[in-house]
Scaffold this motif. Structure first.
Motif, PDB file in Angstrom:
ATOM      1  N   ALA A  99       0.880  -1.162  -0.022  1.00  0.00           N
ATOM      2  CA  ALA A  99      -0.135  -0.012  -0.102  1.00  0.00           C
ATOM      3  C   ALA A  99       0.822   1.109  -0.096  1.00  0.00           C
ATOM      4  O   ALA A  99       0.556   2.304  -0.719  1.00  0.00           O
TER       5      ALA A  99
ATOM      6  N   VAL B  94      -4.594  -2.366  -4.544  1.00  0.00           N
ATOM      7  CA  VAL B  94      -3.624  -2.826  -3.692  1.00  0.00           C
ATOM      8  C   VAL B  94      -3.833  -4.121  -3.186  1.00  0.00           C
ATOM      9  O   VAL B  94      -2.816  -5.102  -2.957  1.00  0.00           O
TER      10      VAL B  94
ATOM     11  N   CYS C 120      -5.727   2.027   2.463  1.00  0.00           N
ATOM     12  CA  CYS C 120      -5.208   0.716   2.607  1.00  0.00           C
ATOM     13  C   CYS C 120      -4.143   0.504   3.475  1.00  0.00           C
ATOM     14  O   CYS C 120      -3.628  -0.655   3.842  1.00  0.00           O
TER      15      CYS C 120
END
Length: 441
Positions: free
Chosen positions: A182, A364, A313
Motif C-alpha cells: 500500500a 492494492v 489501505c
C-alpha cells in the motif's frame, strides 16, 4: 519468516488465513532472530527495513521523472513541427515496445537476479533519456529519432517492470507486506501527481530538453538505490528450460488460479473500454458541457481518489481483500456514468473521485493477493502476464472509441462503458475463488 519463504504459502485461494502474530520467530531485515510471544503483534512500518527504503526511494524517484517526461515529450514533438498524429505515433512506439517485451522481462525476472534487472534498466534508461535531452537542448532532435529512442525506453521499462513488482516481498517481513504494498503504491501515485505539475512548469521555464534531463537524473538515482539492495536470491539451481518453456510455465501458473485469469480478463475489458473514455471522449464531453477547465478538475479528483484509496489501505486490510477490492472496483463505473448523465460539475467530480478510490483499493489488494499466493520462482512471469493482459487491448480501445461513439452517440456509449466496467467487476464476484481468497498482515 524470510521473504523468500513466501513461495510455500498454500495456493488456490481456499486456504485459511495464517495467524502471523503466533509465529515464534520473526526474521529481522538484518538476518537476526527476534523472539516473540503469543501476544498480538503491533503492526510496524515497512520503512524500518533498509531494503524497502531503498526500493521505494528508487521507484518513487523514477515515477516522478516518468510523470515529467510525457508532458515534456509532447511539447518537444509539437515544437519540432509535429502533428497530433505524429505525437500519437511517438507515444504508440513506446507502448507497443513495452507490450511486446514485457513477457520476456517476466521470464528474465525469474531467471536472473531481479535487483540486476532493475539496476540495469534504470541505468540504461538514464542514458537514453540523457541522449534525448542532449538532442533537444542541442537542436539536433528529429521526430523519428524521438520515436526510435522511445521504443528503446519502452523495451527497458518492460524488462524491469515484472522484476520491480515482484521485489516488494523480498524487502520486508511477512507481517509487513500489506503495508509495504500500500505504501509503495501511495508514494508512486503522489510522485506522479507532483511530476505532472512539475513537468509543465519545467517545460515553461527551461524547455523540454532540460525537463527530460531531470528524468534522466531520477533514473540515475534509482539505479544507485537498486544497486544498494541486499535481498535473498532464490534462483533455482541446475539447467533451466528454454525461454519459451519458461513462458509456458508462467501461463500455466496464471491459468491454474481462477481468480487470477478471471480478473486479468476483467482488466482487459476495463482498459479496452475506459482507455478511450479518458483519452478521447472525456475531454470532448466534459469540455463541451461544462468547460475545458472542468476536465482538468475531474482528473484532479481522480488522482485525489487514488491518494485517499492508498491512505485507506495503509490502515484497512480486510481478510478477504480481493473480494472487497473487486466489489469496490465497480465504483469505476461512476465516472463514465456521471459524464453521460449530468451536465453539472459536482457529479462528474464525485464520479471521478469514486473511480480513483475504488480502483486504488482494488489495486492494492490485487497486488497483495498475487504476492501472497504465487510461488517466488514464477512471480515475475505472472506479473508480466498481468501487465500484458491488462494493457494489450488499450490501443484498440483508443482507436475504436471515436468511431463507435460517433455512431451510437457519445452519451449512450458512456453509459455502455459504465455498465461494462461496473458489471464485469460485479460478475467477477460470482467466482468462489474471488470470494474466498484470503490474506493477512
Amino acid at each position: 519468516m524470510p521473504a523468500c519463504d513466501f513461495a510455500e504459502t498454500p495456493l488456490g485461494g481456499h486456504e485459511e488465513p495464517r495467524d502471523v502474530t503466533r509465529d515464534t520467530v520473526i526474521r529481522r531485515d538484518d538476518g537476526g532472530d527476534m523472539s516473540t510471544t503469543d501476544k498480538p503483534a503491533v503492526r510496524a512500518s515497512p520503512l524500518r527495513s533498509r531494503n524497502f527504503r531503498l526500493l521505494v526511494t528508487g521507484t518513487t524517484t523514477s515515477s516522478l521523472g516518468n510523470a515529467i517526461t510525457p508532458v515534456a515529450l509532447a511539447f518537444a514533438v509539437l515544437d519540432l513541427g509535429g502533428s497530433a498524429s505524429e505525437l500519437g505515433l511517438v507515444i504508440a512506439a513506446f507502448a507497443l515496445a513495452e507490450v511486446v517485451t514485457v513477457l520476456f522481462g517476466g521470464v528474465l525476472g525469474d531467471r536472473v537476479p531481479r535487483q540486476l534487472m532493475m539496476e540495469g534498466s534504470a541505468a540504461a534508461s538514464s542514458a537514453t533519456q540523457a541522449l534525448i535531452a542532449i538532442l533537444l537542448v542541442g537542436g539536433w532532435a528529429t521526430i523519428p529519432a524521438l520515436g526510435a529512442i522511445g521504443m528503446v525506453n519502452g523495451c527497458l521499462a518492460a524488462l524491469s517492470s515484472p522484476s520491480s513488482q515482484a521485489m516488494t516481498r523480498l524487502t520486508v517481513p511477512a507481517e509487513e507486506l500489506g503495508s509495504a504494498v500500500a505504501l509503495r503504491r501511495l508514494l508512486q501515485t503522489m510522485a506522479g501527481v507532483v511530476g505532472f505539475s512539475v513537468g509543465g512548469l519545467l517545460v515553461a521555464a527551461v524547455g523540454s530538453g532540460w525537463a527530460i534531463a531531470v528524468d534522466a537524473a531520477t533514473y540515475a538515482v534509482a539505479a544507485v538505490c537498486f544497486s544498494l539492495l541486499r535481498v535473498p536470491q532464490t534462483r533455482p539451481e541446475g539447467a533451466r528450460p528454454s525461454l519459451l518453456a519458461d513462458l509456458a510455465e508462467g501461463a500455466r501458473e496464471v491459468l491454474r488460479h481462477t481468480w487470477l485469469w478471471l480478473l486479468i480478463g476483467q482488466a482487459l475489458l476495463y482498459h479496452l473500454f475506459y482507455g478511450g473514455v479518458q483519452g478521447v471522449l472525456g475531454p470532448i464531453v466534459v469540455g463541451d458541457a461544462i468547460g475545458r477547465s472542468a476536465w482538468g478538475l475531474a482528473l484532479g479528483a481522480l488522482m485525489a481518489g487514488f491518494v485517499l484509496g492508498g491512505l485507506v489501505c495503509l490502515r484497512w486490510r480486510p481478510v478477504r481483500g480481493l473480494y472487497v477490492g473487486t466489489a469496490l472496483l465497480s465504483l469505476t463505473a461512476a465516472f463514465p456514468l456521471a459524464m453521460a448523465l449530468s451536465d453539472q460539475l459536482w457529479p462528474v467530480l464525485l464520479g471521478a473521485f469514486l473511480h480513483g478510490l475504488g480502483l486504488e483499493i482494488f489495486s492494492v489488494n490485487w497486488d497483495l493477493s498475487i504476492q501472497r499466493n504465487i510461488p517466488e520462482d514464477r512471480l515475475a512471469r505472472v506479473y508480466s502476464f498481468d501487465i500484458v493482459g491488462s494493457f494489450v487491448a488499450r490501443p484498440l480501445g483508443l482507436a475504436l472509441t471515436g468511431p463507435v461513439a460517433e455512431w451510437v452517440g457519445f452519451d449512450r456509449w458512456l453509459v455502455v462503458v459504465g455498465c461494462v466496467m461496473g458489471g464485469s467487476a460485479l460478475l467477477a464476484l460470482l467466482s468462489p475463488d474471488v470470494r474466498r481468497l484470503g490474506h493477512t498482515a
